[in-house]
Design an enzyme around this catalytic site. Structure first.
Site, PDB file in Angstrom:
ATOM      1  N   HIS A   1      85.296  43.191  24.207  1.00 19.17           N
ATOM      2  CA  HIS A   1      85.631  42.737  25.569  1.00 19.17           C
ATOM      3  C   HIS A   1      86.076  43.946  26.382  1.00 19.17           C
ATOM      4  CE1 HIS A   1      86.075  38.321  24.621  1.00 19.17           C
ATOM      5  NE2 HIS A   1      86.297  38.793  23.412  1.00 19.17           N
TER       6      HIS A   1
ATOM      7  N   HIS B   1      81.702  41.650  19.080  1.00 20.59           N
ATOM      8  CA  HIS B   1      81.603  41.973  20.504  1.00 20.59           C
ATOM      9  C   HIS B   1      82.880  42.639  20.969  1.00 20.59           C
ATOM     10  CE1 HIS B   1      83.021  37.837  19.948  1.00 20.59           C
ATOM     11  NE2 HIS B   1      83.859  38.098  20.936  1.00 20.59           N
TER      12      HIS B   1
HETATM   13  P1  5GP Z   1      85.836  35.824  21.284  1.00 20.99           P
HETATM   14  O1  5GP Z   1      86.894  34.820  21.520  1.00 20.99           O
HETATM   15  O2  5GP Z   1      84.917  35.413  20.165  1.00 20.99           O
HETATM   16  O3  5GP Z   1      86.368  37.215  21.154  1.00 20.99           O
HETATM   17  O4  5GP Z   1      84.987  35.873  22.615  1.00 20.99           O
HETATM   18  C1  5GP Z   1      83.805  35.192  22.832  1.00 20.99           C
HETATM   19  C2  5GP Z   1      83.567  35.289  24.294  1.00 20.99           C
HETATM   20  O5  5GP Z   1      82.219  34.908  24.564  1.00 20.99           O
HETATM   21  C3  5GP Z   1      84.444  34.335  25.108  1.00 20.99           C
HETATM   22  O6  5GP Z   1      85.212  35.100  26.027  1.00 20.99           O
HETATM   23  C4  5GP Z   1      83.469  33.410  25.799  1.00 20.99           C
HETATM   24  O7  5GP Z   1      83.860  33.099  27.124  1.00 20.99           O
HETATM   25  C5  5GP Z   1      82.172  34.186  25.771  1.00 20.99           C
HETATM   26  N1  5GP Z   1      80.987  33.350  25.716  1.00 20.99           N
HETATM   27  C6  5GP Z   1      80.771  32.337  24.838  1.00 20.99           C
HETATM   28  N2  5GP Z   1      79.553  31.767  25.093  1.00 20.99           N
HETATM   29  C7  5GP Z   1      79.002  32.485  26.101  1.00 20.99           C
HETATM   30  C8  5GP Z   1      77.758  32.395  26.796  1.00 20.99           C
HETATM   31  O8  5GP Z   1      76.905  31.566  26.512  1.00 20.99           O
HETATM   32  N3  5GP Z   1      77.528  33.297  27.785  1.00 20.99           N
HETATM   33  C9  5GP Z   1      78.434  34.260  28.116  1.00 20.99           C
HETATM   34  N4  5GP Z   1      78.129  35.090  29.107  1.00 20.99           N
HETATM   35  N5  5GP Z   1      79.633  34.365  27.486  1.00 20.99           N
HETATM   36  C10 5GP Z   1      79.899  33.495  26.497  1.00 20.99           C
END
Ligand code: 5GP
Length: 322
Positions: free
Chosen positions: A311, A309
């Site tokens: 951001h 993903h």
């Molecule tokens: P990572 O740390 O893996 O780069 O980011 C994962 C992101 O996904 C985090 O910023 C977290 O807040 C978001 N996230 C995790 N679970 C959910 C969810 O169920 N719904 C949404 N909208 N965001 C999520």
């Protein structure tokens, strides 16, 4: 091999695409051509040159010509999806292996529709150029398609009946079948393990699903801001900036994280970044003069969800990185 292999300067001078087959014309030819490449060109040369010898192959039969043309333009241009490594992607109009394979199967079906309803050969009871063009391709398809997806037979029904009949009951086609299969099995597969490293044949996405799959399936709610056939973008549930959007591929395709990226993923990675740029331009989503686009990877990168993903962060001037 005498010319030093497919990519040697000597072979490329004979066949500029570095592909098989190529024909070197030994005696001085009236056309002045000393060598030919492309199978259809070679086949037509041989047919004209040796028109009094063996079967005619019906060079003027429109059904045969339609099958040959369709085969050369739409099948052979993408058949590398069955056996080429990722560095050769994207293939023609198709961005990834899955869509190239789907198009390959669709075109087999189209060609099946051009077949005669009767007779042993594609154009009724007489062998034609169409049989000669399509048969080797069907050897590839029959052998390789199940490596990617064995949920359905590799060849459509009617085409399969033609293929099976020729390889069992026509001595020439039988010989071609045995020769090609011999190379594919002993050299390509057993000696070189060609498919072990090929995405969706040897390599598959076996990592567990994540919460993002549930969001894609709309099983859990998310505030979706952008969606098409390939990507989904939604608001992060725990925003770390006034505007914080996540952009994900709908089909993870092995991309649990950016360190798993290969040439297979060029298209989807491009789509994610283009969508990120469009989102960062959208003041309705809270973005102002610029944004930060971030991909976290692995433990050190603070990655929590193993479905790649992007951001998109903004809505205020962000501090230093790290
Ligand atoms: P990572 O740390 O893996 O780069 O980011 C994962 C992101 O996904 C985090 O910023 C977290 O807040 C978001 N996230 C995790 N679970 C959910 C969810 O169920 N719904 C949404 N909208 N965001 C999520």
């Amino acid at each position: 091999m005498k010319l030093g292999g497919l990519k040697s300067d000597e072979y490329m001078a004979v066949s500029p695409q570095g592909l098989m087959p190529a024909l070197i014309i030994q005696k001085e030819h009236e056309s002045g051509m000393k060598h030919l490449s492309e199978s259809d060109t070679i086949a037509r040369f041989l047919l004209a040159e040796y028109s009094g010898v063996g079967p005619s192959f019906q060079p003027d039969n429109p059904r045969s010509n339609q099958i040959c043309r369709w085969h050369d333009v739409y099948l052979t241009t993408i058949q590398g999806c069955l056996y080429k490594p990722a560095s050769r992607f994207p293939l023609g109009d198709y961005a990834d292996r899955k869509s190239a394979i789907a198009a390959f199967k669709k075109n087999l079906k189209v060609i099946e529709g051009f077949m005669s309803d009767e007779g042993m050969y594609l154009c009724n009871n007489e062998v034609s150029l169409a049989d000669a063009a399509l048969f080797p391709t069907c050897i590839f398809a029959n052998y390789m398609l199940p490596k990617f997806d064995d949920s359905e037979p590799p060849l459509p029904l009617k085409l399969n009946a033609w293929f099976d009949n020729l390889r069992k009951n026509d001595a020439v086609f039988s010989k071609i079948y045995d020769e090609i299969m011999g190379t594919l099995v002993t050299s390509w597969e057993e000696k070189n393990h060609r498919w072990d490293s090929i995405w969706l044949a040897g390599q598959r996405d076996l990592a567990p699903g994540t919460i993002f799959d549930k969001i894609i399936a709309k099983e859990i709610p998310a505030s979706i801001v952008k969606e098409d056939d390939h990507i989904l973008a939604f608001k992060d549930i725990n925003p770390v900036a006034p505007a914080h959007i996540l952009v994900i591929p709908k089909d993870r395709n092995g991309l649990t994280q950016i360190r798993k990226a290969s040439a297979e993923h060029t298209d989807i990675l491009g789509r994610l970044l283009v969508a990120a740029g469009e989102i960062a331009n959208d003041s309705d989503l809270g973005f102002g003069d610029g944004a930060r686009i971030v991909i976290n990877d692995g433990n050190d990168g603070g990655q929590e969800v193993y479905h790649i993903h992007v951001h998109v962060l903004g809505g205020r001037k962000l501090g230093a990185m790290g």
